[in-house]
Design an enzyme around this catalytic site. Structure first.
Site, PDB file in Angstrom:
ATOM      1  N   HIS A 184     -12.432  26.540 -94.679  1.00 43.26           N
ATOM      2  CA  HIS A 184     -11.072  26.934 -94.416  1.00 43.26           C
ATOM      3  C   HIS A 184     -11.171  26.947 -92.834  1.00 43.26           C
ATOM      4  CE1 HIS A 184      -7.387  29.062 -93.850  1.00 43.26           C
ATOM      5  NE2 HIS A 184      -8.089  30.063 -92.947  1.00 43.26           N
ATOM      6  N   HIS A 189      -7.864  25.255 -89.809  1.00 38.63           N
ATOM      7  CA  HIS A 189      -7.663  25.527 -88.294  1.00 38.63           C
ATOM      8  C   HIS A 189      -7.734  24.727 -87.178  1.00 38.63           C
ATOM      9  CE1 HIS A 189      -5.440  28.948 -90.056  1.00 38.63           C
ATOM     10  NE2 HIS A 189      -6.766  29.586 -90.561  1.00 38.63           N
TER      11      HIS A 189
END
Ligand code: HBI
Ligand code: FE
Length: 332
Positions: A184, A189
Protein backbone atom coordinates in the site's frame (compact mmCIF):
# COMPACT_ATOMS: atom_id res chain seq x y z
CA UNK A 1 -12.25 36.12 29.27
CA UNK A 2 -12.71 34.04 26.20
CA UNK A 3 -9.57 35.45 24.67
CA UNK A 4 -7.60 34.59 27.78
CA UNK A 5 -8.79 31.02 27.74
CA UNK A 6 -7.86 30.63 24.09
CA UNK A 7 -4.36 31.88 24.65
CA UNK A 8 -3.85 29.57 27.61
CA UNK A 9 -4.92 26.57 25.61
CA UNK A 10 -2.64 27.53 22.74
CA UNK A 11 0.24 27.86 25.20
CA UNK A 12 -0.49 24.38 26.42
CA UNK A 13 -0.54 23.07 22.89
CA UNK A 14 2.65 24.89 22.07
CA UNK A 15 4.69 22.82 24.47
CA UNK A 16 3.15 19.50 23.62
CA UNK A 17 4.23 19.06 20.02
CA UNK A 18 7.56 17.65 18.86
CA UNK A 19 10.16 20.15 17.68
CA UNK A 20 13.14 17.86 17.22
CA UNK A 21 13.74 14.42 15.75
CA UNK A 22 14.46 13.15 19.28
CA UNK A 23 10.99 14.22 20.33
CA UNK A 24 9.44 12.81 17.17
CA UNK A 25 11.29 9.52 17.64
CA UNK A 26 9.77 8.98 21.07
CA UNK A 27 6.25 9.63 20.00
CA UNK A 28 5.27 6.82 17.67
CA UNK A 29 2.99 4.15 19.00
CA UNK A 30 0.25 2.46 17.06
CA UNK A 31 -3.09 2.84 18.70
CA UNK A 32 -5.90 3.37 16.27
CA UNK A 33 -6.60 -0.33 16.14
CA UNK A 34 -6.30 -3.05 18.74
CA UNK A 35 -3.09 -4.17 20.40
CA UNK A 36 -1.67 -6.08 17.46
CA UNK A 37 -2.54 -3.15 15.25
CA UNK A 38 -4.96 -5.28 13.29
CA UNK A 39 -8.50 -4.26 12.44
CA UNK A 40 -11.15 -6.42 14.05
CA UNK A 41 -12.77 -7.18 10.72
CA UNK A 42 -9.57 -8.78 9.59
CA UNK A 43 -10.45 -12.10 11.19
CA UNK A 44 -8.43 -14.43 8.99
CA UNK A 45 -5.36 -12.48 9.72
CA UNK A 46 -6.10 -12.28 13.45
CA UNK A 47 -6.29 -16.04 13.84
CA UNK A 48 -3.17 -16.83 11.83
CA UNK A 49 -0.63 -17.17 14.62
CA UNK A 50 2.37 -17.59 12.33
CA UNK A 51 1.42 -14.40 10.46
CA UNK A 52 1.01 -12.44 13.68
CA UNK A 53 4.37 -13.62 14.92
CA UNK A 54 6.05 -12.61 11.68
CA UNK A 55 4.36 -9.25 11.73
CA UNK A 56 5.40 -8.57 15.29
CA UNK A 57 8.97 -9.43 14.37
CA UNK A 58 8.94 -6.95 11.46
CA UNK A 59 7.43 -4.29 13.74
CA UNK A 60 10.15 -4.94 16.27
CA UNK A 61 12.84 -4.56 13.61
CA UNK A 62 11.15 -1.37 12.35
CA UNK A 63 11.16 0.07 15.85
CA UNK A 64 14.95 -0.13 16.06
CA UNK A 65 15.20 2.57 13.39
CA UNK A 66 17.34 5.49 14.51
CA UNK A 67 15.49 8.49 13.17
CA UNK A 68 17.70 11.00 14.93
CA UNK A 69 21.03 10.04 13.41
CA UNK A 70 19.58 9.38 9.98
CA UNK A 71 20.88 5.81 9.88
CA UNK A 72 19.71 3.37 7.23
CA UNK A 73 16.22 2.01 7.75
CA UNK A 74 16.52 -1.57 9.05
CA UNK A 75 16.65 -4.16 6.31
CA UNK A 76 13.92 -6.82 6.27
CA UNK A 77 14.71 -10.28 4.91
CA UNK A 78 11.35 -10.97 3.32
CA UNK A 79 10.21 -14.57 3.14
CA UNK A 80 9.29 -16.42 -0.04
CA UNK A 81 5.60 -16.26 0.76
CA UNK A 82 5.80 -12.49 1.28
CA UNK A 83 7.65 -12.14 -2.02
CA UNK A 84 4.94 -14.21 -3.70
CA UNK A 85 2.32 -11.67 -2.68
CA UNK A 86 4.46 -8.81 -3.97
CA UNK A 87 4.94 -10.63 -7.27
CA UNK A 88 1.24 -11.42 -7.59
CA UNK A 89 0.33 -7.74 -7.18
CA UNK A 90 3.24 -6.06 -8.97
CA UNK A 91 1.98 -5.98 -12.57
CA UNK A 92 -1.72 -5.73 -11.67
CA UNK A 93 -1.10 -2.68 -9.47
CA UNK A 94 1.05 -0.98 -12.11
CA UNK A 95 -1.72 -1.57 -14.64
CA UNK A 96 -4.29 -0.37 -12.12
CA UNK A 97 -2.40 2.90 -11.71
CA UNK A 98 -1.96 3.34 -15.48
CA UNK A 99 -5.66 2.79 -16.08
CA UNK A 100 -7.20 4.57 -13.14
CA UNK A 101 -4.84 7.12 -11.60
CA UNK A 102 -4.33 10.68 -12.90
CA UNK A 103 -1.49 10.84 -15.45
CA UNK A 104 0.86 12.70 -13.04
CA UNK A 105 0.65 9.74 -10.70
CA UNK A 106 1.13 7.06 -13.35
CA UNK A 107 4.14 8.79 -14.88
CA UNK A 108 5.67 9.23 -11.42
CA UNK A 109 5.12 5.55 -10.71
CA UNK A 110 7.14 4.71 -13.82
CA UNK A 111 9.95 6.96 -12.60
CA UNK A 112 9.83 5.38 -9.16
CA UNK A 113 9.99 1.84 -10.60
CA UNK A 114 12.97 2.79 -12.73
CA UNK A 115 14.92 4.90 -10.26
CA UNK A 116 14.51 2.43 -7.39
CA UNK A 117 15.08 -0.56 -9.72
CA UNK A 118 11.88 -2.13 -8.49
CA UNK A 119 11.35 -5.66 -9.69
CA UNK A 120 8.51 -8.10 -9.86
CA UNK A 121 10.53 -10.89 -8.22
CA UNK A 122 11.65 -9.26 -5.02
CA UNK A 123 10.39 -6.83 -2.43
CA UNK A 124 12.45 -3.64 -2.28
CA UNK A 125 13.74 -2.20 0.96
CA UNK A 126 12.01 0.81 2.48
CA UNK A 127 15.41 2.45 2.76
CA UNK A 128 15.88 2.41 -1.04
CA UNK A 129 12.59 4.21 -1.52
CA UNK A 130 13.31 6.68 1.25
CA UNK A 131 16.71 7.56 -0.23
CA UNK A 132 15.16 8.09 -3.65
CA UNK A 133 12.42 10.27 -2.18
CA UNK A 134 14.86 12.34 -0.25
CA UNK A 135 16.71 13.19 -3.45
CA UNK A 136 13.47 13.87 -5.31
CA UNK A 137 11.32 15.81 -2.84
CA UNK A 138 13.31 16.26 0.36
CA UNK A 139 10.95 13.81 2.12
CA UNK A 140 12.03 10.65 3.92
CA UNK A 141 10.10 7.57 4.87
CA UNK A 142 10.04 6.28 8.40
CA UNK A 143 9.15 2.71 9.33
CA UNK A 144 6.11 2.37 11.62
CA UNK A 145 4.18 -0.62 12.92
CA UNK A 146 0.71 0.28 11.61
CA UNK A 147 -1.93 2.96 11.89
CA UNK A 148 -0.83 5.85 14.07
CA UNK A 149 -3.06 8.23 15.97
CA UNK A 150 -4.16 11.28 13.99
CA UNK A 151 -1.77 13.50 15.89
CA UNK A 152 1.22 11.22 15.49
CA UNK A 153 0.59 10.65 11.81
CA UNK A 154 0.05 14.31 11.00
CA UNK A 155 2.98 15.57 13.13
CA UNK A 156 5.43 13.46 11.07
CA UNK A 157 4.40 15.33 7.93
CA UNK A 158 5.66 18.59 9.46
CA UNK A 159 9.16 17.06 9.41
CA UNK A 160 8.72 15.88 5.80
CA UNK A 161 8.50 12.33 7.02
CA UNK A 162 6.08 9.80 5.59
CA UNK A 163 5.24 7.05 8.10
CA UNK A 164 5.40 3.73 6.23
CA UNK A 165 4.73 0.17 7.31
CA UNK A 166 7.25 -2.53 6.38
CA UNK A 167 5.17 -5.67 6.84
CA UNK A 168 3.39 -7.37 3.94
CA UNK A 169 -0.35 -8.04 3.98
CA UNK A 170 -1.89 -11.40 4.82
CA UNK A 171 -2.68 -13.51 1.71
CA UNK A 172 -6.41 -13.12 2.49
CA UNK A 173 -5.99 -9.41 1.81
CA UNK A 174 -4.52 -9.80 -1.66
CA UNK A 175 -7.16 -7.76 -3.45
CA UNK A 176 -8.33 -5.69 -0.53
CA UNK A 177 -6.43 -5.26 2.71
CA UNK A 178 -7.91 -3.66 5.82
CA UNK A 179 -4.70 -1.94 6.75
CA UNK A 180 -1.74 -0.12 5.28
CA UNK A 181 0.98 -2.65 4.40
CA UNK A 182 4.22 -2.01 2.52
CA UNK A 183 2.55 -2.70 -0.85
CA UNK A 184 0.00 0.00 0.00
CA UNK A 185 2.77 2.46 0.88
CA UNK A 186 4.68 1.86 -2.37
CA UNK A 187 1.83 1.61 -4.88
CA UNK A 188 -0.69 3.76 -3.03
CA UNK A 189 1.25 6.78 -1.88
CA UNK A 190 4.74 7.26 -3.26
CA UNK A 191 3.89 8.40 -6.79
CA UNK A 192 1.41 10.92 -5.37
CA UNK A 193 3.97 12.19 -2.85
CA UNK A 194 6.39 12.82 -5.72
CA UNK A 195 4.09 15.54 -7.11
CA UNK A 196 5.44 18.89 -5.83
CA UNK A 197 2.00 20.39 -5.14
CA UNK A 198 1.06 17.30 -3.15
CA UNK A 199 4.13 17.11 -0.95
CA UNK A 200 4.08 20.85 -0.36
CA UNK A 201 0.49 20.86 0.77
CA UNK A 202 0.99 17.73 2.90
CA UNK A 203 3.91 19.42 4.60
CA UNK A 204 1.61 22.33 5.37
CA UNK A 205 -0.99 19.93 6.76
CA UNK A 206 1.77 18.64 9.04
CA UNK A 207 2.73 22.15 10.19
CA UNK A 208 -0.92 22.96 10.82
CA UNK A 209 -1.15 19.88 13.04
CA UNK A 210 1.50 21.23 15.42
CA UNK A 211 -0.31 22.64 18.42
CA UNK A 212 -3.70 21.87 16.92
CA UNK A 213 -6.67 21.15 19.18
CA UNK A 214 -8.53 17.82 18.97
CA UNK A 215 -11.16 19.36 16.73
CA UNK A 216 -8.56 20.92 14.46
CA UNK A 217 -6.68 17.63 14.20
CA UNK A 218 -9.89 15.92 13.19
CA UNK A 219 -10.45 18.53 10.49
CA UNK A 220 -6.94 18.07 9.12
CA UNK A 221 -7.33 14.31 9.24
CA UNK A 222 -10.62 14.49 7.35
CA UNK A 223 -9.08 16.75 4.70
CA UNK A 224 -6.26 14.22 4.24
CA UNK A 225 -8.47 11.14 4.46
CA UNK A 226 -11.12 12.10 1.90
CA UNK A 227 -8.51 13.12 -0.65
CA UNK A 228 -5.10 11.45 -0.50
CA UNK A 229 -6.20 8.31 1.33
CA UNK A 230 -9.60 7.36 -0.08
CA UNK A 231 -10.52 10.13 -2.55
CA UNK A 232 -11.24 10.29 -6.24
CA UNK A 233 -10.41 13.24 -8.49
CA UNK A 234 -10.91 14.42 -12.02
CA UNK A 235 -8.29 14.60 -14.76
CA UNK A 236 -7.99 17.42 -17.29
CA UNK A 237 -10.68 15.80 -19.45
CA UNK A 238 -13.08 15.70 -16.52
CA UNK A 239 -12.83 11.93 -16.23
CA UNK A 240 -13.03 10.11 -12.90
CA UNK A 241 -9.66 8.98 -11.52
CA UNK A 242 -8.44 7.42 -8.29
CA UNK A 243 -6.31 9.63 -6.08
CA UNK A 244 -6.43 7.91 -2.69
CA UNK A 245 -3.68 5.46 -1.85
CA UNK A 246 -5.97 3.03 -0.01
CA UNK A 247 -8.13 2.67 -3.11
CA UNK A 248 -5.30 2.65 -5.62
CA UNK A 249 -3.47 -0.13 -3.79
CA UNK A 250 -6.56 -2.35 -3.78
CA UNK A 251 -7.60 -3.99 -7.04
CA UNK A 252 -11.08 -4.64 -5.66
CA UNK A 253 -11.78 -1.23 -4.21
CA UNK A 254 -10.51 0.52 -7.35
CA UNK A 255 -13.12 -1.34 -9.39
CA UNK A 256 -15.85 -0.50 -6.90
CA UNK A 257 -14.85 3.17 -6.61
CA UNK A 258 -14.62 3.65 -10.38
CA UNK A 259 -18.22 2.44 -10.71
CA UNK A 260 -19.62 3.89 -7.51
CA UNK A 261 -22.63 6.16 -7.63
CA UNK A 262 -22.14 7.19 -4.02
CA UNK A 263 -20.15 10.32 -4.80
CA UNK A 264 -19.78 13.58 -2.89
CA UNK A 265 -18.40 16.69 -4.60
CA UNK A 266 -15.32 18.14 -2.93
CA UNK A 267 -16.19 20.97 -0.55
CA UNK A 268 -13.55 21.51 2.10
CA UNK A 269 -16.01 23.19 4.51
CA UNK A 270 -18.33 20.21 4.29
CA UNK A 271 -15.89 17.30 4.38
CA UNK A 272 -14.18 18.69 7.47
CA UNK A 273 -17.41 19.30 9.39
CA UNK A 274 -18.50 17.22 12.37
CA UNK A 275 -20.63 14.81 10.36
CA UNK A 276 -17.89 13.87 7.91
CA UNK A 277 -15.25 13.74 10.62
CA UNK A 278 -17.35 11.23 12.51
CA UNK A 279 -17.98 9.20 9.33
CA UNK A 280 -14.35 8.35 8.70
CA UNK A 281 -14.25 4.61 8.23
CA UNK A 282 -10.79 3.12 8.52
CA UNK A 283 -11.63 -0.37 7.43
CA UNK A 284 -13.70 -1.86 4.63
CA UNK A 285 -14.75 -0.32 1.31
CA UNK A 286 -15.69 3.31 1.69
CA UNK A 287 -19.40 4.07 2.04
CA UNK A 288 -18.97 7.05 -0.35
CA UNK A 289 -16.19 8.75 -2.32
CA UNK A 290 -15.31 12.44 -2.34
CA UNK A 291 -14.53 13.62 -5.87
CA UNK A 292 -11.92 16.38 -5.95
CA UNK A 293 -11.07 18.56 -8.93
CA UNK A 294 -7.73 18.07 -10.72
CA UNK A 295 -4.75 17.59 -8.41
CA UNK A 296 -3.34 21.12 -8.94
CA UNK A 297 -6.68 22.73 -8.21
CA UNK A 298 -7.27 20.49 -5.20
CA UNK A 299 -3.87 21.36 -3.74
CA UNK A 300 -4.39 25.08 -4.16
CA UNK A 301 -7.83 24.79 -2.55
CA UNK A 302 -6.29 22.94 0.41
CA UNK A 303 -3.47 25.47 0.57
CA UNK A 304 -5.88 28.37 0.90
CA UNK A 305 -7.89 26.51 3.51
CA UNK A 306 -4.71 25.81 5.50
CA UNK A 307 -3.75 29.50 5.39
CA UNK A 308 -7.01 30.35 7.13
CA UNK A 309 -6.30 27.63 9.61
CA UNK A 310 -2.81 28.91 10.39
CA UNK A 311 -3.99 32.51 10.65
CA UNK A 312 -6.00 31.56 13.72
CA UNK A 313 -2.83 30.53 15.58
CA UNK A 314 -0.94 33.06 17.71
CA UNK A 315 2.40 31.51 16.74
CA UNK A 316 4.13 30.41 13.56
CA UNK A 317 5.74 26.98 13.33
CA UNK A 318 8.18 26.40 10.49
CA UNK A 319 10.47 23.56 9.54
CA UNK A 320 14.20 24.18 9.26
CA UNK A 321 15.64 21.80 6.64
CA UNK A 322 19.17 22.15 7.85
CA UNK A 323 18.71 21.34 11.52
CA UNK A 324 15.58 19.23 10.86
CA UNK A 325 13.83 21.01 13.70
CA UNK A 326 10.63 22.99 14.09
CA UNK A 327 11.13 26.66 14.88
CA UNK A 328 8.37 28.42 16.75
CA UNK A 329 7.97 32.20 16.67
CA UNK A 330 5.42 34.58 18.13
CA UNK A 331 3.25 36.27 15.56
CA UNK A 332 3.80 39.82 16.68
N1 HBI B 1 -1.28 5.97 10.16
N2 HBI B 1 0.45 4.73 9.32
C1 HBI B 1 -0.63 5.49 9.10
N3 HBI B 1 -1.03 5.74 7.83
C2 HBI B 1 -2.13 6.52 7.58
O1 HBI B 1 -2.48 6.75 6.42
C3 HBI B 1 -2.83 7.04 8.67
C4 HBI B 1 -2.37 6.74 9.96
N4 HBI B 1 -3.03 7.23 11.02
C5 HBI B 1 -4.18 8.08 10.89
C6 HBI B 1 -4.60 8.29 9.51
N5 HBI B 1 -3.93 7.83 8.50
C7 HBI B 1 -5.84 9.06 9.20
O2 HBI B 1 -6.59 9.34 10.31
C8 HBI B 1 -5.59 10.36 8.48
O3 HBI B 1 -6.82 10.91 8.17
C9 HBI B 1 -4.75 11.31 9.24
FE1 FE C 1 -2.32 5.16 3.45
Amino acid sequence: MLFQRRSISSQVHRCTFPRTLEELQRKVKTCLTNETGLAEEDQECLTDKAYLKRRNLITEISSTYDLVNDKAIPHIEYTQSEAKLWTALYQPLILNTKSHAPSEISSNLETLLKECSLREESIPQLDTISEFHHGWSGWRLRPVGGLLTLQEFLNQLAFKIWPATQYIRHPSGLLYNHEPDFIHEVFGHQAMLMIPECHKVLHKVGLASLGASEGELEQLAAAYWYTFEVGLCLNSKGERKVLGGAVLSSMDETRVAMESERLVGMDIGIITNEKYRQSIQYSGFQPFYVVSPEIGELCSMLDTWLDGFLQRRDFVASYCEESRTIKVADKN
